[in-house]
Design an enzyme around this catalytic site. Structure first.
Site, PDB file in Angstrom:
ATOM      1  N   HIS A  61     -34.011  17.797  28.198  1.00 49.48           N
ATOM      2  CA  HIS A  61     -32.823  17.763  27.347  1.00 49.48           C
ATOM      3  C   HIS A  61     -32.738  18.968  26.414  1.00 49.48           C
ATOM      4  O   HIS A  61     -33.751  19.535  26.003  1.00 49.48           O
ATOM      5  CB  HIS A  61     -32.847  16.494  26.476  1.00 49.48           C
ATOM      6  CG  HIS A  61     -32.961  15.238  27.284  1.00 49.48           C
ATOM      7  ND1 HIS A  61     -33.475  14.065  26.780  1.00 49.48           N
ATOM      8  CD2 HIS A  61     -32.637  14.965  28.570  1.00 49.48           C
ATOM      9  CE1 HIS A  61     -33.473  13.131  27.708  1.00 49.48           C
ATOM     10  NE2 HIS A  61     -32.960  13.650  28.818  1.00 49.48           N
ATOM     11  N   LYS A  70     -37.944  22.228  17.775  1.00 50.57           N
ATOM     12  CA  LYS A  70     -38.717  20.975  17.654  1.00 50.57           C
ATOM     13  C   LYS A  70     -40.178  21.284  17.355  1.00 50.57           C
ATOM     14  O   LYS A  70     -40.789  22.120  18.022  1.00 50.57           O
ATOM     15  CB  LYS A  70     -38.615  20.148  18.955  1.00 50.57           C
ATOM     16  CG  LYS A  70     -37.201  19.642  19.207  1.00 50.57           C
ATOM     17  CD  LYS A  70     -37.000  19.149  20.606  1.00 50.57           C
ATOM     18  CE  LYS A  70     -35.504  18.882  20.844  1.00 50.57           C
ATOM     19  NZ  LYS A  70     -35.205  18.642  22.273  1.00 50.57           N
ATOM     20  N   TYR A 130     -41.477  14.160  16.439  1.00 51.03           N
ATOM     21  CA  TYR A 130     -41.100  15.569  16.336  1.00 51.03           C
ATOM     22  C   TYR A 130     -39.981  15.776  15.306  1.00 51.03           C
ATOM     23  O   TYR A 130     -39.069  14.976  15.189  1.00 51.03           O
ATOM     24  CB  TYR A 130     -40.695  16.145  17.691  1.00 51.03           C
ATOM     25  CG  TYR A 130     -39.719  15.357  18.512  1.00 51.03           C
ATOM     26  CD1 TYR A 130     -40.096  14.195  19.172  1.00 51.03           C
ATOM     27  CD2 TYR A 130     -38.410  15.796  18.665  1.00 51.03           C
ATOM     28  CE1 TYR A 130     -39.195  13.469  19.946  1.00 51.03           C
ATOM     29  CE2 TYR A 130     -37.506  15.087  19.450  1.00 51.03           C
ATOM     30  CZ  TYR A 130     -37.906  13.930  20.080  1.00 51.03           C
ATOM     31  OH  TYR A 130     -37.004  13.221  20.846  1.00 51.03           O
ATOM     32  N   ASP A 166     -31.243  10.701  33.068  1.00 50.67           N
ATOM     33  CA  ASP A 166     -32.197  11.714  33.526  1.00 50.67           C
ATOM     34  C   ASP A 166     -32.291  11.756  35.055  1.00 50.67           C
ATOM     35  O   ASP A 166     -32.581  12.798  35.632  1.00 50.67           O
ATOM     36  CB  ASP A 166     -33.572  11.470  32.891  1.00 50.67           C
ATOM     37  CG  ASP A 166     -33.534  11.712  31.381  1.00 50.67           C
ATOM     38  OD1 ASP A 166     -34.508  11.348  30.698  1.00 50.67           O
ATOM     39  OD2 ASP A 166     -32.514  12.256  30.901  1.00 50.67           O
TER      40      ASP A 166
HETATM   41  C1  LIG Z   1     -32.412  11.980  20.973  1.00 51.42           C
HETATM   42  C2  LIG Z   1     -31.805  10.906  20.128  1.00 51.42           C
HETATM   43  C3  LIG Z   1     -31.437   9.695  20.675  1.00 51.42           C
HETATM   44  N1  LIG Z   1     -30.870   8.733  19.880  1.00 51.42           N
HETATM   45  C4  LIG Z   1     -30.520   7.455  20.501  1.00 51.42           C
HETATM   46  C5  LIG Z   1     -29.518   7.576  21.635  1.00 51.42           C
HETATM   47  C6  LIG Z   1     -29.915   6.460  22.581  1.00 51.42           C
HETATM   48  O1  LIG Z   1     -29.295   5.253  22.198  1.00 51.42           O
HETATM   49  C7  LIG Z   1     -31.421   6.307  22.365  1.00 51.42           C
HETATM   50  C8  LIG Z   1     -32.252   6.983  23.430  1.00 51.42           C
HETATM   51  O2  LIG Z   1     -31.756   8.302  23.577  1.00 51.42           O
HETATM   52  P1  LIG Z   1     -32.294   9.199  24.759  1.00 51.42           P
HETATM   53  O3  LIG Z   1     -32.368   8.399  26.023  1.00 51.42           O
HETATM   54  O4  LIG Z   1     -31.497  10.485  24.766  1.00 51.42           O
HETATM   55  O5  LIG Z   1     -33.804   9.481  24.263  1.00 51.42           O
HETATM   56  P2  LIG Z   1     -34.816  10.508  24.948  1.00 51.42           P
HETATM   57  O6  LIG Z   1     -34.718  10.442  26.429  1.00 51.42           O
HETATM   58  O7  LIG Z   1     -36.128  10.286  24.306  1.00 51.42           O
HETATM   59  O8  LIG Z   1     -34.265  11.927  24.495  1.00 51.42           O
HETATM   60  C9  LIG Z   1     -35.115  12.916  23.949  1.00 51.42           C
HETATM   61  O9  LIG Z   1     -35.856  13.399  25.032  1.00 51.42           O
HETATM   62  C10 LIG Z   1     -36.394  14.703  24.962  1.00 51.42           C
HETATM   63  C11 LIG Z   1     -37.872  14.616  25.229  1.00 51.42           C
HETATM   64  C12 LIG Z   1     -36.071  15.502  23.768  1.00 51.42           C
HETATM   65  O10 LIG Z   1     -36.737  16.489  23.474  1.00 51.42           O
HETATM   66  C13 LIG Z   1     -34.884  15.177  22.964  1.00 51.42           C
HETATM   67  O11 LIG Z   1     -35.236  15.147  21.591  1.00 51.42           O
HETATM   68  C14 LIG Z   1     -34.206  13.911  23.289  1.00 51.42           C
HETATM   69  O12 LIG Z   1     -33.141  14.240  24.167  1.00 51.42           O
HETATM   70  O13 LIG Z   1     -31.696   6.930  21.086  1.00 51.42           O
HETATM   71  C15 LIG Z   1     -30.647   8.919  18.541  1.00 51.42           C
HETATM   72  O14 LIG Z   1     -30.119   8.035  17.850  1.00 51.42           O
HETATM   73  N2  LIG Z   1     -31.002  10.126  17.970  1.00 51.42           N
HETATM   74  C16 LIG Z   1     -31.569  11.126  18.721  1.00 51.42           C
HETATM   75  O15 LIG Z   1     -31.880  12.208  18.154  1.00 51.42           O
END
Ligand SMILES: Cc1cn([C@H]2C[C@H](O)[C@@H](COP(=O)(O)OP(=O)(O)O[C@H]3O[C@H](C)C(=O)[C@H](O)[C@H]3O)O2)c(=O)[nH]c1=O
Length: 182
Positions: A61, A70, A130, A166
């Site tokens: 992402h 980060k 992070y 993803d």
């Molecule tokens: C990233 C983020 C997500 N969310 C909420 C949105 C969704 O309801 C839930 C899961 O989100 P997501 O599936 O995008 O989470 P990750 O797959 O861990 O995403 C992260 O994965 C990779 C490793 C990264 O480096 C990024 O920081 C980020 O994209 O958390 C938030 O409320 N705030 C945030 O900053």
């Protein structure tokens, strides 16, 4: 703290100093003055924490118009962390770097803005914390396909547990053509 360069300019591995005594241990995970030499003029505005089970792969992402730097640490378990250089003016554009980060290794990773980021959990579970240099903007986020053949990232063997987002990431070529690189 000891700071190490990596093959990708600007990405730094930081070995933290850990103070042990009969009660346990203590470490500083951030210090504005000491980290200025690592993160430059960047300031942190958001802290994130994700918990994942074994085999979870999150990523790759990044944010397009508001890229986030980060400063990352594994506070429980072990992950394979991957960054992909998407900085247009970079001599290592499109190159990736992967490394194992474990809680007991007390190592942080500084990822400047302009990189796609992902992680793959190697332990039964992992907590990844992070600091970010810009806030989360879901409408500005892009997902680069974790197994894009153009990147040929050598993820560790094992089942991969991904979100639907993803599983449907775009290729580097597609993102480039759509003007969705940072
Ligand atoms: C990233 C983020 C997500 N969310 C909420 C949105 C969704 O309801 C839930 C899961 O989100 P997501 O599936 O995008 O989470 P990750 O797959 O861990 O995403 C992260 O994965 C990779 C490793 C990264 O480096 C990024 O920081 C980020 O994209 O958390 C938030 O409320 N705030 C945030 O900053």
């Amino acid at each position: 703290m000891k700071v190490h360069d990596t093959a990708l300019a600007g990405v730094k591995r930081i070995e933290l100093e850990v103070y042990h005594d009969e009660r346990g241990s203590f470490l500083e995970s951030y210090h504005a003055q000491r980290y200025a030499a690592v993160v430059g003029t960047h300031r942190f505005v958001q802290d994130n924490c994700s918990y994942s089970g074994r085999g979870v792969l999150r990523g790759l992402h990044y944010q397009v118009k508001h890229p986030q730097g980060k400063l990352l640490r594994v506070s429980q378990g072990e992950i394979f962390d991957v960054v992909v250089d998407l900085r247009r003016d970079s001599s290592t554009f499109g190159r990736w770097e992967g490394m194992v980060l474990a809680a007991d290794g007390h190592t942080q990773l500084w990822i400047p803005p302009g990189f796609a980021h992902g992680l793959y959990v190697l332990s039964d579970s992992a907590v990844v914390e992070y600091k970010c240099t810009d806030i989360y903007r879901p409408d500005d986020e892009a997902c680069l396909r974790w197994n894009d053949p153009e990147l040929a990232i050598a993820w560790p063997e094992g089942a991969k547990v991904l979100s639907s987002k993803d599983r449907n990431g775009a290729s580097l070529t597609q993102l480039h053509e759509e003007g969705r690189l940072p």
